[in-house]
Design an enzyme around this catalytic site. Structure first.
Site, short mmCIF file in Angstrom:
data_model
loop_
_atom_site.label_atom_id
_atom_site.label_comp_id
_atom_site.label_asym_id
_atom_site.label_seq_id
_atom_site.Cartn_x
_atom_site.Cartn_y
_atom_site.Cartn_z
CB THR A 211 -0.91 0.05 1.39
OG1 THR A 211 -1.85 -1.08 1.11
CG2 THR A 211 -1.77 1.35 1.50
N GLY A 265 -6.50 -3.48 7.43
CA GLY A 265 -7.44 -2.28 7.74
C GLY A 265 -8.51 -2.34 8.43
N1 ASP Z 1 -4.62 -0.80 4.86
C1 ASP Z 1 -4.89 -1.79 3.74
C2 ASP Z 1 -6.17 -2.32 3.42
O1 ASP Z 1 -6.40 -2.85 4.70
C3 ASP Z 1 -3.75 -2.95 3.40
C4 ASP Z 1 -2.41 -2.52 3.66
O2 ASP Z 1 -2.00 -1.47 3.99
O3 ASP Z 1 -1.43 -3.33 3.44
O4 ASP Z 1 -6.87 -2.20 2.59
#
Ligand code: ASP
Length: 343
Positions: A211, A265
């Protein structure tokens, strides 16, 4: 007599400059406007392999891309551009880079598609924009910015968001554009190991990373934050993570700080992670470092949620805590060399 006065004034000014340099974390003069201080912080996701297990060539590719992202942000801020423009441009670059889990190179859903989430927030005005579950917008961060700038809303999702981006004249691509051979391979391997209804971490899921996020302070004292992602590998189609949710994955307020999160998340949403950092500065009188550490370790980790965040406060202090093996991250500020770290 007059000469002594001028000499006194000169030494006073010199001393003032020296004192400011001791107090301010970023003091060097750039070509920018305002009070000449600026900071850019980027992340390319938390998670990934333990130190020493990633191929050196791969590590270099990540470091080089983070370096280029910092260069883009620095170029904008050092010539007097806004933190909002820097955040958008940096994230656009990272969305286009296939290494990261955002834009091209996004991880895939349980049915093998890319569904993208992004958000951006302007610390000066308190305005924010986000898109969730979009499938044909080349740069979701620019769509998020268009939601903020061109509509009275904060978030658009799914087909409506895709149609809005099209109507705005943003670049539209075939959904296959986002799928890289590497992600397809990972999807095929993960397919049998991950059950999307049960997002508990498995070893395959822990491999997820990438991300992207950026926070910035510009030379006018304005903060901005943005985050963009493909979400979690093998997520159930329709699942939306923290990245497009203001207060969870992204937050910016000129009175406190700018924050971009990465990790599981659901934990970041349930605990309003990004806002929880800011609120401790405003009401708890904490330092940025303490507030950010508290959210990642004392709130999220205690509850079983892994991840990290990047943050910059209104005075240019930086925090980048993470509870995973690694978090791709980098900083650059007026007068300082870029710094890039993975572990
Ligand atoms: N936070 C992101 C989500 O849950 C994934 C990540 O940051 O790796 O979609």
């Amino acid at each position: 007599m007059r000469k002594t006065g001028i000499l006194f004034l000169f030494s006073f000014l010199l001393m003032g400059g020296w004192l400011a340099a001791q107090v301010n974390p970023v003091t060097a003069v750039s070509k920018g406007g305002g009070d000449k201080r600026w900071v850019v912080v980027v992340h390319g996701g938390a998670g990934g392999p333990a130190k020493g297990t990633m191929k050196p060539e791969k590590e270099k590719q990540y470091s080089d891309s983070l370096g280029r992202a910092l260069q883009i942000g620095a170029g904008i801020l050092s010539s007097g551009g806004s933190s909002l423009d820097a955040v958008e441009a940096v994230i656009r670059f990272m969305e286009d880079c296939p290494l990261f889990n955002a834009g091209r190179g996004a991880v895939l859903t349980n049915d093998g598609k890319a569904e993208l989430d992004a958000s951006i927030m302007d610390g000066k005005t308190g305005k924010a924009g986000a898109v969730a579950g979009v499938t044909i917008i080349k740069n979701p961060i620019t769509a998020a910015r268009a939601v903020m700038d061109k509509t009275p809303y904060v978030m658009l999702a799914g087909n409506g968001a895709d149609a809005f981006a099209k109507a705005q004249g943003l670049q539209i691509v075939d959904p296959m554009y986002f799928i890289t051979p590497e992600r397809l391979e990972a999807w095929k391997t993960a397919k049998d190991k991950i059950r999307p209804e049960q997002p508990a971490p498995t070893s395959a899921e822990k491999e997820k990373k990438g991300t992207v996020g950026c926070v910035a302070l510009d030379s006018y004292g304005n903060l901005a934050a943005g985050t963009s992602t493909g979400g979690m590998m093998m997520k159930l189609s329709g699942r939306v993570g923290d990245s497009p949710i203001i207060g969870a994955g992204t937050y910016a307020d000129n009175n406190s700080c700018a924050v971009s999160c990465t990790g599981q998340g659901e934990y970041f949403i349930r605990n309003c992670a990004a806002y929880s950092v800011a609120v401790q500065l405003v009401y708890g009188n904490k330092t940025l470092e303490d507030a950010a550490h508290f959210v990642i370790f004392d709130i999220l980790k205690q509850k079983g949620g892994e991840g990290g965040l990047i943050a910059v406060d209104k005075d240019g202090h930086i925090a980048m805590p993470f509870s995973t093996n690694a978090m791709f991250r980098g900083t650059v500020s007026a007068g300082a060399q870029p710094e890039i770290k993975i572990y």
